[in-house]
Design a protein around this motif. Structure first.
Motif, PDB file in Angstrom:
ATOM      1  N   GLY A 128       0.791  -1.228   0.000  1.00 10.10           N
ATOM      2  CA  GLY A 128       0.000   0.000   0.000  1.00 10.10           C
ATOM      3  C   GLY A 128       0.818   1.270   0.000  1.00 10.10           C
ATOM      4  O   GLY A 128       0.359   2.297   0.528  1.00 10.10           O
ATOM      5  N   LEU A 129       2.017   1.243  -0.596  1.00  8.61           N
ATOM      6  CA  LEU A 129       2.868   2.430  -0.646  1.00  8.61           C
ATOM      7  C   LEU A 129       2.674   3.138  -1.972  1.00  8.61           C
ATOM      8  O   LEU A 129       3.084   2.630  -3.030  1.00  8.61           O
ATOM      9  CB  LEU A 129       4.343   2.030  -0.466  1.00  8.61           C
ATOM     10  N   PRO A 130       2.044   4.308  -1.994  1.00  5.11           N
ATOM     11  CA  PRO A 130       1.711   4.983  -3.250  1.00  5.11           C
ATOM     12  C   PRO A 130       2.918   5.259  -4.135  1.00  5.11           C
ATOM     13  O   PRO A 130       2.819   5.199  -5.365  1.00  5.11           O
ATOM     14  CB  PRO A 130       1.054   6.291  -2.795  1.00  5.11           C
ATOM     15  N   GLU A 131       4.073   5.547  -3.531  1.00  4.38           N
ATOM     16  CA  GLU A 131       5.248   5.904  -4.317  1.00  4.38           C
ATOM     17  C   GLU A 131       5.808   4.712  -5.104  1.00  4.38           C
ATOM     18  O   GLU A 131       6.579   4.897  -6.056  1.00  4.38           O
ATOM     19  CB  GLU A 131       6.338   6.489  -3.418  1.00  4.38           C
ATOM     20  N   LEU A 132       5.431   3.490  -4.723  1.00  2.00           N
ATOM     21  CA  LEU A 132       5.921   2.299  -5.410  1.00  2.00           C
ATOM     22  C   LEU A 132       4.929   1.751  -6.429  1.00  2.00           C
ATOM     23  O   LEU A 132       5.263   0.823  -7.179  1.00  2.00           O
ATOM     24  CB  LEU A 132       6.255   1.201  -4.402  1.00  2.00           C
ATOM     25  N   LEU A 133       3.725   2.296  -6.467  1.00  2.00           N
ATOM     26  CA  LEU A 133       2.676   1.738  -7.317  1.00  2.00           C
ATOM     27  C   LEU A 133       3.033   1.829  -8.798  1.00  2.00           C
ATOM     28  O   LEU A 133       3.063   0.812  -9.514  1.00  2.00           O
ATOM     29  CB  LEU A 133       1.352   2.449  -7.041  1.00  2.00           C
ATOM     30  N   SER A 200      18.650  -3.887 -16.233  1.00  2.00           N
ATOM     31  CA  SER A 200      17.809  -4.391 -15.147  1.00  2.00           C
ATOM     32  C   SER A 200      17.062  -5.657 -15.568  1.00  2.00           C
ATOM     33  O   SER A 200      16.870  -6.578 -14.768  1.00  2.00           O
ATOM     34  CB  SER A 200      16.810  -3.319 -14.701  1.00  2.00           C
ATOM     35  N   LEU A 201      16.647  -5.724 -16.821  1.00  2.00           N
ATOM     36  CA  LEU A 201      15.942  -6.902 -17.316  1.00  2.00           C
ATOM     37  C   LEU A 201      16.863  -8.123 -17.417  1.00  2.00           C
ATOM     38  O   LEU A 201      16.399  -9.261 -17.429  1.00  2.00           O
ATOM     39  CB  LEU A 201      15.330  -6.612 -18.693  1.00  2.00           C
ATOM     40  N   GLU A 202      18.146  -7.880 -17.506  1.00  2.00           N
ATOM     41  CA  GLU A 202      19.107  -8.969 -17.630  1.00  2.00           C
ATOM     42  C   GLU A 202      19.597  -9.470 -16.275  1.00  2.00           C
ATOM     43  O   GLU A 202      20.459 -10.353 -16.210  1.00  2.00           O
ATOM     44  CB  GLU A 202      20.300  -8.507 -18.470  1.00  2.00           C
ATOM     45  N   PRO A 214      14.916 -10.267 -10.140  1.00  2.00           N
ATOM     46  CA  PRO A 214      14.874  -9.447 -11.367  1.00  2.00           C
ATOM     47  C   PRO A 214      13.794  -8.374 -11.306  1.00  2.00           C
ATOM     48  O   PRO A 214      13.986  -7.275 -11.831  1.00  2.00           O
ATOM     49  CB  PRO A 214      14.586 -10.483 -12.455  1.00  2.00           C
ATOM     50  N   PHE A 215      12.660  -8.670 -10.667  1.00  2.00           N
ATOM     51  CA  PHE A 215      11.605  -7.663 -10.527  1.00  2.00           C
ATOM     52  C   PHE A 215      12.110  -6.459  -9.748  1.00  2.00           C
ATOM     53  O   PHE A 215      11.846  -5.311 -10.120  1.00  2.00           O
ATOM     54  CB  PHE A 215      10.390  -8.263  -9.825  1.00  2.00           C
ATOM     55  N   ALA A 216      12.854  -6.691  -8.676  1.00  2.00           N
ATOM     56  CA  ALA A 216      13.354  -5.588  -7.861  1.00  2.00           C
ATOM     57  C   ALA A 216      14.335  -4.721  -8.645  1.00  2.00           C
ATOM     58  O   ALA A 216      14.315  -3.492  -8.542  1.00  2.00           O
ATOM     59  CB  ALA A 216      14.017  -6.123  -6.598  1.00  2.00           C
ATOM     60  N   ALA A 217      15.202  -5.350  -9.445  1.00  2.00           N
ATOM     61  CA  ALA A 217      16.146  -4.576 -10.250  1.00  2.00           C
ATOM     62  C   ALA A 217      15.411  -3.710 -11.265  1.00  2.00           C
ATOM     63  O   ALA A 217      15.750  -2.540 -11.472  1.00  2.00           O
ATOM     64  CB  ALA A 217      17.116  -5.523 -10.956  1.00  2.00           C
ATOM     65  N   THR A 218      14.388  -4.269 -11.897  1.00  2.00           N
ATOM     66  CA  THR A 218      13.611  -3.513 -12.876  1.00  2.00           C
ATOM     67  C   THR A 218      12.797  -2.425 -12.190  1.00  2.00           C
ATOM     68  O   THR A 218      12.625  -1.324 -12.728  1.00  2.00           O
ATOM     69  CB  THR A 218      12.692  -4.462 -13.665  1.00  2.00           C
ATOM     70  N   ARG A 220      13.672  -0.733  -9.529  1.00  2.00           N
ATOM     71  CA  ARG A 220      14.571   0.388  -9.250  1.00  2.00           C
ATOM     72  C   ARG A 220      14.830   1.209 -10.505  1.00  2.00           C
ATOM     73  O   ARG A 220      14.860   2.438 -10.470  1.00  2.00           O
ATOM     74  CB  ARG A 220      15.879  -0.136  -8.665  1.00  2.00           C
ATOM     75  N   ALA A 221      15.013   0.535 -11.643  1.00  2.00           N
ATOM     76  CA  ALA A 221      15.267   1.256 -12.887  1.00  2.00           C
ATOM     77  C   ALA A 221      14.043   2.056 -13.310  1.00  2.00           C
ATOM     78  O   ALA A 221      14.158   3.196 -13.785  1.00  2.00           O
ATOM     79  CB  ALA A 221      15.665   0.270 -13.982  1.00  2.00           C
ATOM     80  N   CYS A 222      12.843   1.488 -13.140  1.00  2.00           N
ATOM     81  CA  CYS A 222      11.616   2.187 -13.527  1.00  2.00           C
ATOM     82  C   CYS A 222      11.354   3.399 -12.638  1.00  2.00           C
ATOM     83  O   CYS A 222      10.794   4.403 -13.097  1.00  2.00           O
ATOM     84  CB  CYS A 222      10.431   1.228 -13.466  1.00  2.00           C
ATOM     85  N   ALA A 223      11.749   3.331 -11.386  1.00  2.00           N
ATOM     86  CA  ALA A 223      11.542   4.457 -10.476  1.00  2.00           C
ATOM     87  C   ALA A 223      12.360   5.670 -10.892  1.00  2.00           C
ATOM     88  O   ALA A 223      12.024   6.804 -10.523  1.00  2.00           O
ATOM     89  CB  ALA A 223      11.902   4.036  -9.052  1.00  2.00           C
ATOM     90  N   GLU A 224      13.406   5.441 -11.675  1.00  2.00           N
ATOM     91  CA  GLU A 224      14.301   6.536 -12.066  1.00  2.00           C
ATOM     92  C   GLU A 224      13.921   7.202 -13.380  1.00  2.00           C
ATOM     93  O   GLU A 224      14.480   8.246 -13.725  1.00  2.00           O
ATOM     94  CB  GLU A 224      15.734   6.003 -12.148  1.00  2.00           C
ATOM     95  N   VAL A 225      12.996   6.610 -14.138  1.00  2.00           N
ATOM     96  CA  VAL A 225      12.684   7.182 -15.456  1.00  2.00           C
ATOM     97  C   VAL A 225      11.408   8.003 -15.453  1.00  2.00           C
ATOM     98  O   VAL A 225      11.037   8.577 -16.484  1.00  2.00           O
ATOM     99  CB  VAL A 225      12.601   6.085 -16.540  1.00  2.00           C
ATOM    100  N   GLY A 226      10.711   8.064 -14.317  1.00  2.00           N
ATOM    101  CA  GLY A 226       9.552   8.915 -14.217  1.00  2.00           C
ATOM    102  C   GLY A 226       8.395   8.456 -15.086  1.00  2.00           C
ATOM    103  O   GLY A 226       8.225   7.272 -15.376  1.00  2.00           O
ATOM    104  N   ALA A 227       7.606   9.446 -15.551  1.00  2.00           N
ATOM    105  CA  ALA A 227       6.383   9.140 -16.292  1.00  2.00           C
ATOM    106  C   ALA A 227       6.619   8.902 -17.779  1.00  2.00           C
ATOM    107  O   ALA A 227       5.689   8.544 -18.487  1.00  2.00           O
ATOM    108  CB  ALA A 227       5.383  10.278 -16.104  1.00  2.00           C
ATOM    109  N   GLY A 228       7.854   9.090 -18.247  1.00  2.00           N
ATOM    110  CA  GLY A 228       8.101   8.964 -19.687  1.00  2.00           C
ATOM    111  C   GLY A 228       7.889   7.570 -20.234  1.00  2.00           C
ATOM    112  O   GLY A 228       7.553   7.399 -21.413  1.00  2.00           O
ATOM    113  N   LEU A 229       8.051   6.550 -19.394  1.00  2.00           N
ATOM    114  CA  LEU A 229       7.916   5.173 -19.860  1.00  2.00           C
ATOM    115  C   LEU A 229       6.461   4.744 -19.977  1.00  2.00           C
ATOM    116  O   LEU A 229       6.114   3.920 -20.835  1.00  2.00           O
ATOM    117  CB  LEU A 229       8.654   4.243 -18.891  1.00  2.00           C
ATOM    118  N   LYS A 230       5.592   5.274 -19.146  1.00  2.00           N
ATOM    119  CA  LYS A 230       4.215   4.797 -19.045  1.00  2.00           C
ATOM    120  C   LYS A 230       3.456   4.836 -20.367  1.00  2.00           C
ATOM    121  O   LYS A 230       2.880   3.808 -20.773  1.00  2.00           O
ATOM    122  CB  LYS A 230       3.470   5.601 -17.971  1.00  2.00           C
ATOM    123  N   PRO A 231       3.372   5.970 -21.075  1.00  2.00           N
ATOM    124  CA  PRO A 231       2.593   5.970 -22.326  1.00  2.00           C
ATOM    125  C   PRO A 231       3.179   5.073 -23.403  1.00  2.00           C
ATOM    126  O   PRO A 231       2.436   4.519 -24.217  1.00  2.00           O
ATOM    127  CB  PRO A 231       2.601   7.445 -22.751  1.00  2.00           C
TER     128      PRO A 231
END
Length: 258
Positions: A128-133, A200-202, A214-218, A220-231
């Motif tokens: 239930g941590l919003p920042e990790l969703l 991170s995927l490797e 592997p999920f945790a590594a990915t 961490r990488a996704c947390a650093e790219v912001g909203a640009g990856l989502k769309p």
């Protein structure tokens, strides 16, 4: 596996359930060793059924099943425990992950790495941590696309196989893979960011905990790219799912407008 062989203590999650009769259910189940399968849970809707409080989505189970045909018979189910049911936006996000699996996974096709990533993602949602969703959703989307063969290598331009320039921006598109961004692209990431996601995927660290998966590594990488990856991932997923908007995504938008 022989058609009538019984499978014992199989790790599983219920993705969806359908009414089969007045007292029984058909379950779409994601298992670690056999992939996505269909099970019939006879009598599961009866008030006295042991299945009734257990066969819930987003809950880790151990199941026993057997039989022949496309739909096997559920013989037993046990809740493994470990986390509570996600609530609110996290619950809808979990149902969104289930919809992706239902649309993109073929039946009887095991994906053990993806199963482990799904378990990590559900555990993360339950916190239930919003920042990790959002990072958690992006991480699972990337791993799902990679494990189903729908994600190009993120370390090179797809069409030319040329390496990425660190500062140049690139966009992931459904029919062309990763290419240099155009002026009308809605979103993009730098070459450095795409390379970090690829690394991170490797990751194949020993899976002793969520922090070493592997999920945790990915994540961490996704947390650093912001909203640009989502769309970019949304467009790719909608393309491969064959829909303009996923059902759970529409539910989220409807609730936000209330």
């Amino acid at each position: 596996m022989a058609a009538k062989q019984r499978v014992h203590e199989e790790a599983a999650f219920v993705l969806h359930r359908y009414d089969w009769s007045e007292s029984s259910l058909i379950l779409d189940v994601f298992t670690r060793g056999m992939g996505r399968i269909a099970l019939v849970a006879k009598g599961a809707k009866r008030p006295t059924s042991n299945f009734r409080p257990i066969l819930l989505p987003l809950q880790p189970l151990r199941v026993v099943f057997g039989g022949e045909g496309d739909i096997r018979n559920l013989k037993g189910a046990e809740w493994v425990g470990g986390h509570v049911m996600p609530t609110g936006e996290a619950l809808l996000s979990g149902l969104y992950l289930n919809e992706l699996l239902l649309r993109l996974l073929a039946r009887d096709d095991p994906h053990t790495t993806l199963f482990d990533a799904y378990g990590d993602a559900v555990q993360l949602l339950a916190l239930g941590l919003p920042e990790l969703l959002e990072p958690g959703l992006r991480a699972f989307e990337l791993l799902l696309l990679r494990e189903t063969g729908l994600l190009p290598v993120l370390g090179v331009q797809t069409m030319t196989q040329q390496p990425l320039d660190a500062e140049t921006r690139y966009t992931l598109v459904a029919e062309g893979g990763l290419r240099q961004s155009h002026a009308d692209d809605r979103a993009s990431l730098t070459g450095t960011q795409w390379l970090q996601l690829q690394r991170s995927l490797e990751t194949h660290e020993a899976r002793h905990s969520v922090t070493g998966s592997p999920f945790a590594a990915t994540l961490r990488a996704c947390a650093e790219v912001g909203a640009g990856l989502k769309p970019q991932l949304r467009n790719l997923l909608h393309y491969h799912c064959g829909v303009a908007t996923l059902h759970t995504r529409r539910m989220m938008m409807d609730l936000q407008n209330i």
